[in-house]
Write a protein that holds these residues in place. Structure first.
Motif, short mmCIF file in Angstrom:
data_model
loop_
_atom_site.label_atom_id
_atom_site.label_comp_id
_atom_site.label_asym_id
_atom_site.label_seq_id
_atom_site.Cartn_x
_atom_site.Cartn_y
_atom_site.Cartn_z
N VAL A 2 39.46 46.58 45.37
CA VAL A 2 40.02 45.25 45.20
C VAL A 2 40.58 44.87 46.57
CG1 VAL A 2 41.67 43.82 43.95
CG2 VAL A 2 40.60 45.79 42.80
N ILE A 3 39.81 44.07 47.31
CA ILE A 3 40.19 43.67 48.66
C ILE A 3 40.73 42.25 48.59
CG2 ILE A 3 39.36 43.31 51.02
CD1 ILE A 3 39.21 46.23 50.04
N VAL A 4 41.98 42.08 49.03
CA VAL A 4 42.65 40.79 48.98
C VAL A 4 43.06 40.42 50.40
CG1 VAL A 4 44.67 39.55 48.10
CG2 VAL A 4 43.41 41.12 46.61
N ASP A 5 42.80 39.16 50.79
CA ASP A 5 43.15 38.71 52.14
C ASP A 5 44.54 38.09 52.17
OD1 ASP A 5 42.85 36.10 51.17
OD2 ASP A 5 41.08 35.65 52.39
N ALA A 6 44.95 37.61 53.34
CA ALA A 6 46.29 37.06 53.53
C ALA A 6 46.53 35.81 52.69
CB ALA A 6 46.52 36.76 55.01
N ALA A 7 45.46 35.14 52.26
CA ALA A 7 45.58 33.95 51.41
C ALA A 7 45.54 34.32 49.92
CB ALA A 7 44.45 32.96 51.74
N ASP A 8 45.69 35.61 49.62
CA ASP A 8 45.66 36.11 48.24
C ASP A 8 44.33 35.82 47.52
OD1 ASP A 8 48.07 37.38 48.37
OD2 ASP A 8 49.21 35.76 47.42
N ARG A 9 43.24 35.91 48.28
CA ARG A 9 41.91 35.75 47.69
C ARG A 9 41.25 37.12 47.63
NH1 ARG A 9 38.86 31.91 51.59
NH2 ARG A 9 39.63 33.57 52.95
N VAL A 10 40.53 37.37 46.54
CA VAL A 10 39.83 38.64 46.34
C VAL A 10 38.37 38.47 46.76
CG1 VAL A 10 39.23 38.20 43.92
CG2 VAL A 10 39.45 40.56 44.74
N LEU A 11 37.82 39.51 47.37
CA LEU A 11 36.42 39.50 47.78
C LEU A 11 35.54 39.99 46.64
CD1 LEU A 11 34.20 39.20 49.91
CD2 LEU A 11 34.73 41.55 50.64
N LEU A 12 34.56 39.17 46.26
CA LEU A 12 33.60 39.55 45.22
C LEU A 12 32.19 39.44 45.76
CD1 LEU A 12 35.04 37.82 42.02
CD2 LEU A 12 35.46 40.13 42.88
N LEU A 13 31.33 40.30 45.24
CA LEU A 13 29.92 40.31 45.59
C LEU A 13 29.12 39.80 44.39
CD1 LEU A 13 29.74 43.85 47.22
CD2 LEU A 13 30.21 41.65 48.33
N ARG A 14 28.04 39.10 44.68
CA ARG A 14 27.17 38.59 43.61
C ARG A 14 25.97 39.51 43.49
NH1 ARG A 14 22.73 35.11 42.79
NH2 ARG A 14 23.06 33.68 41.03
N GLY A 15 25.75 40.03 42.29
CA GLY A 15 24.63 40.95 42.10
C GLY A 15 24.03 40.82 40.72
N HIS A 27 31.36 40.79 41.27
CA HIS A 27 32.12 42.03 41.09
C HIS A 27 32.75 42.48 42.41
CE1 HIS A 27 28.86 44.30 43.02
NE2 HIS A 27 28.06 43.48 42.36
N THR A 28 33.70 43.35 42.30
CA THR A 28 34.35 43.90 43.49
C THR A 28 33.40 44.88 44.18
OG1 THR A 28 35.34 45.70 42.22
CG2 THR A 28 36.67 43.70 42.51
N PRO A 29 33.55 45.09 45.50
CA PRO A 29 32.74 46.10 46.19
C PRO A 29 32.98 47.48 45.60
CG PRO A 29 33.91 44.71 47.77
CD PRO A 29 34.46 44.39 46.40
N GLY A 30 31.94 48.29 45.57
CA GLY A 30 32.08 49.65 45.07
C GLY A 30 30.75 50.20 44.63
N GLY A 31 30.77 51.40 44.12
CA GLY A 31 29.52 52.00 43.66
C GLY A 31 29.73 53.43 43.23
N GLY A 32 28.62 54.13 43.11
CA GLY A 32 28.64 55.49 42.61
C GLY A 32 29.18 56.51 43.59
N ILE A 33 29.56 57.64 43.05
CA ILE A 33 30.08 58.76 43.83
C ILE A 33 28.94 59.74 44.08
CG2 ILE A 33 31.71 60.68 43.85
CD1 ILE A 33 33.47 59.02 41.94
#
Length: 153
Positions: A2-15, A27-33
């Protein structure tokens, strides 16, 4: 992540699922282990691959989710963890996408809580606006919060 910038916006990816036409999911960035990898290291690796952001630590664990879904012809039943990091800003760099990420990721965007509340496309987790609002207002929880729901067709 959950990456949030100084403007309190969250980064989402479209997939979307490359084998199933249908609406994309933001969705938020991430993936498998990977084998032998810790959840923290996997989160940091995925962050570099998907958005080009390098961090030394993933931040506190804020959310968990048990999630069942189909992707690329395979059914998954997994436990997810979400780490929270606040940054000043970041220009997304998708040049390190893996071949699979190139097949299913089709964009990115920074969202405020208000934008998420009125957004009419699919977002994962579905209660992201509510959970993010709480996280920004109250700070990271002492015990990770379960987000949901847990099944996606």
């Amino acid at each position: 992540m959950v990456i949030v910038d100084a403007a309190d916006r969250v980064l989402l990816l479209r997939g979307g699922d490359p084998q199933r036409p249908g609406p994309a999911v933001w969705h938020t960035p991430g993936g498998g282990i990977d084998p032998g990898e810790s959840p923290e290291h996997a989160a940091l690796r995925e962050l570099v691959e998907e958005v080009g952001l390098e961090l030394e630590v993933p931040g506190p664990l804020v959310w968990t989710r048990r999630f069942e879904f189909s992707f690329d012809g395979v059914r998954y039943d997994q436990d997810e963890v979400f780490y929270f990091t606040k940054i000043d800003s970041h220009e997304v760099d998708d040049s390190r996408h893996t071949p699979l990420e190139r097949r299913y990721l089709s964009g990115h965007r920074w969202f405020s809580v208000a934008e998420l509340e009125r957004f009419d496309e699919l977002v994962a987790p579905p209660d992201l606006a509510q959970q993010l609002g709480r996280l920004l207002h109250e700070g990271p929880p002492t015990v990770p919060v379960a987000v949901g729901p847990a099944v996606m067709p």
